[in-house]
Structure formats: structure tokens, C-alpha cells
Write an enzyme that holds these catalytic residues in place. Structure first.
Site, PDB file in Angstrom:
ATOM      1  N   ASP A   1       0.932  -1.224   0.065  1.00  0.00           N
ATOM      2  CA  ASP A   1      -0.171  -0.137  -0.016  1.00  0.00           C
ATOM      3  C   ASP A   1       1.099   1.167   0.028  1.00  0.00           C
ATOM      4  O   ASP A   1       2.146   1.412  -0.301  1.00  0.00           O
ATOM      5  CB  ASP A   1      -0.633  -0.027   1.292  1.00  0.00           C
ATOM      6  CG  ASP A   1      -2.236   0.552   0.975  1.00  0.00           C
ATOM      7  OD1 ASP A   1      -2.253   1.961   0.696  1.00  0.00           O
ATOM      8  OD2 ASP A   1      -3.269  -0.220   1.103  1.00  0.00           O
TER       9      ASP A   1
ATOM     10  N   HIS B   1      -3.295   6.119   3.615  1.00  0.00           N
ATOM     11  CA  HIS B   1      -4.353   4.920   3.148  1.00  0.00           C
ATOM     12  C   HIS B   1      -3.711   3.600   3.716  1.00  0.00           C
ATOM     13  O   HIS B   1      -4.741   2.659   4.037  1.00  0.00           O
ATOM     14  CB  HIS B   1      -4.277   4.913   1.441  1.00  0.00           C
ATOM     15  CG  HIS B   1      -5.224   3.771   1.013  1.00  0.00           C
ATOM     16  ND1 HIS B   1      -4.811   2.614   0.691  1.00  0.00           N
ATOM     17  CD2 HIS B   1      -6.541   3.992   0.603  1.00  0.00           C
ATOM     18  CE1 HIS B   1      -5.734   2.110   0.045  1.00  0.00           C
ATOM     19  NE2 HIS B   1      -6.918   2.694   0.008  1.00  0.00           N
TER      20      HIS B   1
ATOM     21  N   SER C   1     -11.314  -0.292  -1.150  1.00  0.00           N
ATOM     22  CA  SER C   1     -10.099  -0.477  -0.358  1.00  0.00           C
ATOM     23  C   SER C   1     -10.250  -0.802   1.377  1.00  0.00           C
ATOM     24  O   SER C   1      -9.231  -1.314   1.825  1.00  0.00           O
ATOM     25  CB  SER C   1      -9.029   0.982  -0.377  1.00  0.00           C
ATOM     26  OG  SER C   1      -8.650   1.025  -1.449  1.00  0.00           O
TER      27      SER C   1
END
Length: 431
Positions: free
Chosen positions: A92, A152, A335
Site C-alpha cells: 500500500d 491509506h 479499499s
């Protein structure tokens, strides 16, 4: 390449070499009979979910977040399975490894001696600044320790393993995690994704040689992939990562992928690696088990396969999890859904260690135990009674049903008699 002084890096996960050179070098390589194809390794901006509200640290913390409760993960914890013995990998934007919700679960952290060892537990596939992003990168390049330059990744990891004394935000708080950064401030490329995949199969230390220093015994049981590689922005061939994803599953690692946020039309699962048969693709639902408006639907028409996707769905709307600077944020997207499934894989392996490496058996346990959800959207010829279908796949994950489907009745009876405390401390090791 050596004779011409070119910069290059070979890989073993696929028969490929990354090369940086001029037009003449491209011409020379293209003229060789032993070069099958040349791809431009274009960087692409991943459409990562942004916080629906600014990161919050002062808001009252719920004992168990709604999305975790909906999957019935707390009922699995009550049986004594927290993910202990399993290792989750994530590629990620990076990870803030010292965040209090995920620090104790980081495999590189030795809480007893209060020291960290990042070798074999962290890899940074970002070796150069992306021309499209601000410079310098806040984390630096080729970093020796985990860092998150966007937020994220830290959020997704919290949903997989997050746990603090005051908040239960993760599916498998007893699992360990390792990570790889595949995006530079949100910009990734086929080669950064491939490098992370390769590292996961056989992790190697910082500045190590992937050909000689990799150790497959340190590989994770599952990898979460909350990213996409659009055809128009990097993955110029839809099969560019297919052999690589298949190599990961051949190595006995479940590879979980978010379906994408291009819904709500049919045929909107369009990007690597969500489109592949080897990928365990996840769509997003809300608190009422309705498909999220943004969640991509199947079938996969981009490659002409007509393949049904997603495989499964999980909560992905207004999900609260860890965020940089020791805060928490609410995000929505597929996600956010995929990490629930990666965490469930850890719970299954915790309940039945013999499942480790058995990709098909794990995926089958998850799909066949899911809460069935039907749709009238009619994607790919689905009828109102089609199960699986191209909107929900086999349905929304049910952690308890999945675990009970794999646990031997005698073993289950034993665990049901063991009193379990759910008051996990922030540095709980799962032992």
C-alpha cells in the site's frame, strides 16, 4: 545493458527486467529475438479514498466498530481465535508502524525488549521520486523502516489487525503483519507492484539481494491489495501482472484485492489485479448489507473473459480505522472492504493452522459460509436468484460461519470450554 551503462533491475517472480534508458536503447532491445515485449512502466495515480472527515482522535471510541461486529468476528474471538499464528502482508502507501493500534502486531517489533528489526518485515519498492508528486517524499526513498506517505495503508492495516485498550478496529488483533510500500504519494507503477509481490513470496532484508537473500519461510499467509492499476495509467496490457499474481497463489499465499470504485454499472471491474481469476476480489457493502454505490460490478468484460467478479463483499462504507499521527479516520471504498477479508483469512488459519498455504480451501471456506445477498441489477445475465452474482459475489463475509466450517467438532468443543478475555491490551502478543 552493462556494456551500455544502463540502469536496470532483474526480477525472478516473472521473466522480466526493469530498464531505464533512452529511445535508442529501446530500439536495440526491441530488435533482439530474446525480448518478447517492452512495456512502458508508466506511473499512475491510484484513486485512493480520502477521509470523509478530518482524522479524529478525540471522538469517543466504540468498543467494537460496527463493521467488525457485522462480520461476526467478535464471536470468533470468543472461541479463542484472534489470528494468532498467522501473518498478514499488505502492499500500500506504507504503514505508520508505531501507531498504537498496529504497533504491537508488527512482526518486526519486539515488545519484550522494546526494539525493532525491520529486516524481512518491511520493504520499500519506491526508489525514485514520481515527477507528478510533490518533492521531497516525506518518507524518503528505499526506506529501511515502515513509513506511510499518504495514510491509506495505515488505515487498511488497522482494519486487519488494529487493537488498542479502548478500541477494537481490526478483524484479527492476534495476527502479525509485514508490509511493502508500492506507491509514492499515491503514485504507483506495474514494477512497484511486482517488486512488492516478489518480496512477499521470499522476504529479504533491507539492501538485500532478492535472488540470494530471500527467505520463503518468512512469507505471509495472505496479502491485502487495496489498489488498482488502470489500463490508461500504467498497466497498458491487462495481463501485465497476471503471471505474477498467479505466482503468489502458487506459493500458497491468498491474494486479496479490492474490486475498484468504478461502480455502479455492470462490467466496471476493469483493472489489474482485481480482474484475475487468481485474485480473491472484494466489493463493498454498507451497514445494511446493501452494495455501495461506488463498488465495481462484474462481469469482467475488459479482457473478454466474462469472468464473474467480485468473489465476495465486506463492509466498506464509513469505516473507522487507524490513520497517521496516532489518529483515526473514516474512509469509504472497496479499499476498506478488502482488509476485512484478509483479516478473516488470519482468523481461519488461527482456528485451523493446517489451512496455511491452502489457498483454494481458504477461499472456499469464505465463499461457502458467506451471508448470501441477491440482486436485481442483472449484470452478466444474473437473475434475481443468482448466487453467486456479479454484484455481491457469494455474499457478505461471515467470520463465525467460516471458522465453524473448518474447525473439527472435537476441536471446537475444546475451545468453547476455554474462558476467553476480550480485554486485549495494546501490546497484546497473542501468546
Amino acid at each position: 545493458l552493462d556494456a551500455r551503462g544502463a540502469t536496470y533491475r532483474p526480477y525472478w517472480i516473472h521473466n522480466m527486467i526493469w530498464v531505464s534508458g533512452d529511445r535508442e536503447l529501446v530500439r536495440i532491445m526491441a530488435s533482439r529475438p530474446d525480448v518478447f515485449h517492452i512495456y512502458a512502466n508508466e506511473r499512475q495515480r491510484a484513486e485512493l479514498p480520502q477521509p470523509d472527515v478530518p482524522p479524529v482522535g478525540s471522538r469517543a471510541l466504540k468498543p467494537v466498530e460496527w463493521n467488525i461486529a457485522l462480520t461476526n468476528a467478535p464471536d470468533v474471538w470468543a472461541k479463542g481465535y484472534y489470528g494468532q499464528g498467522a501473518v498478514i502482508g499488505g502492499q500500500d502507501t506504507g504503514y505508520e508502524w508505531q501507531h498504537p493500534a498496529i504497533m504491537a502486531q508488527y512482526r518486526g517489533w519486539d515488545s519484550q525488549n522494546a526494539k525493532a528489526n525491520h529486516d524481512y518485515n518491511w520493504h520499500d519498492a519506491i526508489h525514485a521520486e514520481d515527477p507528478n508528486s510533490p518533492t521531497p517524499n516525506p518518507c524518503g526513498l528505499s526506506t529501511a523502516a515502515p513509513c506511510d506517505d499518504q495514510g491509506h495503508g495505515t488505515h487498511t492495516m488497522g482494519t486487519m489487525v488494529g487493537e488498542t485498550p479502548d478500541s477494537r478496529i481490526g478483524m484479527a488483533p492476534g495476527a502479525k503483519w509485514i508490509g511493502c510500500r508500492n506507491m509514492e504519494s499515491g503514485w504507483g507503477s506495474p514494477i512497484t507492484y511486482a517488486e512488492c509481490y516478489e518480496w512477499f513470496i521470499a522476504p529479504y532484508p533491507h539492501d538485500g539481494d532478492s535472488f540470494t537473500d530471500g527467505d520463503p519461510s518468512r512469507a505471509p499467509d495472505v496479502i491485502n491489495n487495496s489498489w488498482s492499476c488502470p489500463l490508461s495509467e500504467g498497466c497498458i496490457s491487462l495481463d501485465i501482472l497476471q503471471d505474477i499474481v498467479e505466482a503468489v497463489t502458487a506459493a500458497g499465499i491468498v491474494t486479496v484485492h479490492s474490486a475498484g470504485n468504478s461502480g455502479s454499472n455492470c462490467g466496471s471491474v476493469t483493472t489489474p489485479s482485481a480482474i484475475y481469476d487468481a485474485s480473491f476480489t472484494v466489493g463493498a457493502t454498507d451497514g445494511d448489507d446493501n452494495i455501495a454505490y461506488f463498488s465495481s460490478r462484474g462481469p469482467v468484460t475488459a479482457d473478454g473473459s466474462g469472468r464473474r467478479k467480485p468473489d465476495i463483499v465486506a463492509p466498506g462504507v464509513w469505516v473507522r480505522s487507524s490513520y497517521p499521527d496516532d489518529t483515526y479516520a473514516f474512509l469509504s471504498g472497496t479499499s476498506m472492504a478488502a482488509p476485512h477479508v484478509a483479516g478473516l483469512v488470519a482468523l481461519l488459519i488461527s482456528a485451523k493452522p493446517a489451512l496455511a498455504g491452502q489457498v483454494d480451501a481458504i477461499e472456499n471456506a469464505i465463499t461457502q459460509s458467506a451471508q448470501p445477498l441477491l440482486t436485481t441489477q442483472g449484470c452478466g445475465g444474473d437473475t434475481p436468484t443468482s448466487l453467486p452474482n456479479n454484484v455481491y459475489g457469494w455474499g457478505r463475509i461471515d467470520a463465525l460461519a467460516a471458522v465453524l466450517s473448518v474447525v473439527d467438532p472435537v476441536e471446537y468443543t475444546f475451545h468453547s470450554l476455554v474462558p476467553v478475555s476480550l480485554g486485549l491490551a495494546g501490546d497484546w502478543s497473542g501468546e
